[in-house]
Design an enzyme around this catalytic site. Structure first.
Site, PDB file in Angstrom:
ATOM      1  N   ARG A 152      54.133  47.261  43.041  1.00  0.00           N
ATOM      2  CA  ARG A 152      52.813  47.885  43.006  1.00  0.00           C
ATOM      3  C   ARG A 152      52.970  49.391  43.231  1.00  0.00           C
ATOM      4  NH1 ARG A 152      47.347  46.569  44.779  1.00  0.00           N
ATOM      5  NH2 ARG A 152      46.200  48.503  44.553  1.00  0.00           N
ATOM      6  N   ARG A 207      47.335  47.160  37.168  1.00  0.00           N
ATOM      7  CA  ARG A 207      48.143  46.923  38.367  1.00  0.00           C
ATOM      8  C   ARG A 207      49.031  45.703  38.221  1.00  0.00           C
ATOM      9  NH1 ARG A 207      43.906  47.813  42.162  1.00  0.00           N
ATOM     10  NH2 ARG A 207      43.479  49.479  40.699  1.00  0.00           N
ATOM     11  N   ASP A 261      47.601  42.652  42.829  1.00  0.00           N
ATOM     12  CA  ASP A 261      46.566  42.974  43.798  1.00  0.00           C
ATOM     13  C   ASP A 261      46.340  41.724  44.630  1.00  0.00           C
ATOM     14  OD1 ASP A 261      44.753  44.796  44.711  1.00  0.00           O
ATOM     15  OD2 ASP A 261      43.403  44.649  42.985  1.00  0.00           O
ATOM     16  N   ASP A 277      43.940  40.532  47.797  1.00  0.00           N
ATOM     17  CA  ASP A 277      42.818  40.926  48.656  1.00  0.00           C
ATOM     18  C   ASP A 277      42.452  39.791  49.600  1.00  0.00           C
ATOM     19  OD1 ASP A 277      42.336  43.451  47.457  1.00  0.00           O
ATOM     20  OD2 ASP A 277      41.236  42.495  45.824  1.00  0.00           O
TER      21      ASP A 277
HETATM   22  N1  ROI Z   1      39.375  43.502  36.483  1.00  0.00           N
HETATM   23  C1  ROI Z   1      39.652  42.194  36.393  1.00  0.00           C
HETATM   24  N2  ROI Z   1      39.195  41.500  35.351  1.00  0.00           N
HETATM   25  N3  ROI Z   1      40.391  41.551  37.351  1.00  0.00           N
HETATM   26  C2  ROI Z   1      40.883  42.219  38.420  1.00  0.00           C
HETATM   27  O1  ROI Z   1      41.564  41.606  39.270  1.00  0.00           O
HETATM   28  C3  ROI Z   1      40.598  43.587  38.558  1.00  0.00           C
HETATM   29  N4  ROI Z   1      41.042  44.307  39.620  1.00  0.00           N
HETATM   30  C4  ROI Z   1      40.752  45.576  39.770  1.00  0.00           C
HETATM   31  C5  ROI Z   1      39.928  46.342  38.780  1.00  0.00           C
HETATM   32  C6  ROI Z   1      40.726  47.530  38.288  1.00  0.00           C
HETATM   33  C7  ROI Z   1      38.659  46.820  39.474  1.00  0.00           C
HETATM   34  N5  ROI Z   1      39.540  45.543  37.640  1.00  0.00           N
HETATM   35  C8  ROI Z   1      39.828  44.228  37.542  1.00  0.00           C
HETATM   36  O2  ROI Z   1      41.189  46.203  40.849  1.00  0.00           O
END
Ligand code: ROI
Length: 167
Positions: A91, A101, A104, A106
């Site tokens: 990352r 990315r 991610d 969360d």
């Molecule tokens: N859009 C989608 N479809 N899925 C994500 O996990 C995701 N994550 C993000 C941003 C860039 C906002 N857009 C995303 O962080």
């Protein structure tokens, strides 16, 4: 001294997302890594979902999923462990806001807790607006309540399911 595992675990829901560098492999590896976090077990995870990017267009579609952890770590320590996994998977944190990315992770929910700290807000502040978070979450827990926000299923009904496909 022998390390004693804390006596009880909290149900924590984690959101996973990737749109770079073989997203399916990124999510596979992340799920393995989640299960190796100390004092934490991976209970189950959702299917993978393909979703249209929220944010700048011209980036690849995302794969999203959710995982349920039984976790005895305090939330800030869990957050640090998730950031370690993200960093190990390449990352890069200085890309554009809402840009693509590799991984991610969360903290969506930490038991029934409401956390509002500068470094961590739980439930995740965007949870109720994002079908790519709500759909995998509801697959894991159809009756789920979002602390302070109401039922996840009602939020998904409001947001709709455009742009997302269960794989
Ligand atoms: N859009 C989608 N479809 N899925 C994500 O996990 C995701 N994550 C993000 C941003 C860039 C906002 N857009 C995303 O962080």
């Amino acid at each position: 001294m022998r390390h004693e595992k804390p006596p009880y675990a909290t149900e924590c829901y984690i959101g996973l997302g990737s749109n770079l560098d073989n997203p399916a492999a990124r999510l596979d590896a992340a799920l393995v890594a989640l299960d190796t976090i100390p004092d934490t077990n991976l209970v189950r995870h959702s299917s993978y979902y393909r979703s249209k990017p929220l944010g700048p267009s011209g980036q690849p579609d995302y794969l999203n999923a959710a995982a349920l952890l039984a976790c005895s770590l305090p939330a800030p320590q869990l957050l640090r462990q998730l950031q370690d996994i993200e960093n190990h998977q390449g990352r890069v944190r200085n890309g554009p806001r809402w840009g693509p990315r590799t991984l991610d992770l969360d903290i969506l929910l930490y038991g029934n807790e409401i956390i509002d700290e500068p470094e961590l807000v739980v439930p995740h502040p965007q949870i109720k607006y994002r079908n790519f978070v709500l759909m995998p979450l509801l697959e894991l827990a159809p009756g789920l309540d979002l602390p302070g926000l109401g039922r996840a299923a009602e939020w998904l009904a409001r947001v709709g399911t455009a742009g997302i496909t269960k794989l």
